[in-house]
Design a protein around this motif. Structure first.
Motif: not given
Length: 147
Positions: A25-28, A41-44, A56-62
């Motif tokens: 799962i990739l969260y951008f 926070p909801i995703f976490r 599960i990865y939380m990624l910054d678009i920049g």
């Protein structure tokens, strides 16, 4: 979209992350996005229950390489066996995101409660009665009283 073409157009970092048997799962999101500040926070909170069952990865678009499926933020991509299963633009409500996690990863069982160990005392007493030391065993053998 063919998964072969999708894999070849991805950055090597994403191809490496997707080459696993576990769901990915990739969260951008972005630091400067008000919607991402609310969604993060909801995703976490929801992802915490699934951290042992998926990558599960939380990624910054920049800061991360460009992903061809991401056109805005926040975006959540669900992959299984390297194939894109679902794309969420925004995360929706907490209930719908939890439903998507359960649908694509599977339901998570609560951790098993450790039970108190139960000893079989009657078996232990009987076994200890039958045990004897070496000198006692020799004397019993010589007397013929061994049962």
């Amino acid at each position: 979209m063919n998964s072969i073409h999708a894999q070849s157009s991805l950055a090597p970092v994403y191809r490496k992350a997707l080459s696993t048997w576990r769901p990915v799962i990739l969260y951008f999101g972005s630091q400067h996005c008000p919607a991402c500040e609310m969604a993060g926070p909801i995703f976490r909170r929801i992802a915490e229950a699934y951290r042992h069952f998926a990558h599960i990865y939380m990624l910054d678009i920049g800061e991360s390489p460009r992903h061809p499926c991401v056109t805005g933020s926040p975006t959540v991509l669900f992959y299984k066996e390297g194939k894109l299963l679902k794309k969420l633009k925004g995360i929706g409500t907490e209930a719908t995101l939890a439903r998507d996690f359960a649908l694509h990863i599977g339901k998570v069982k609560p951790p098993a409660v450790k039970r108190k160990q139960i000893h079989d005392l009657t078996w232990l007493r009987q076994t200890l009665r039958q045990l004897c030391t070496v000198p006692r065993a020799i004397s019993r053998l010589s007397r013929g009283t061994w049962r």
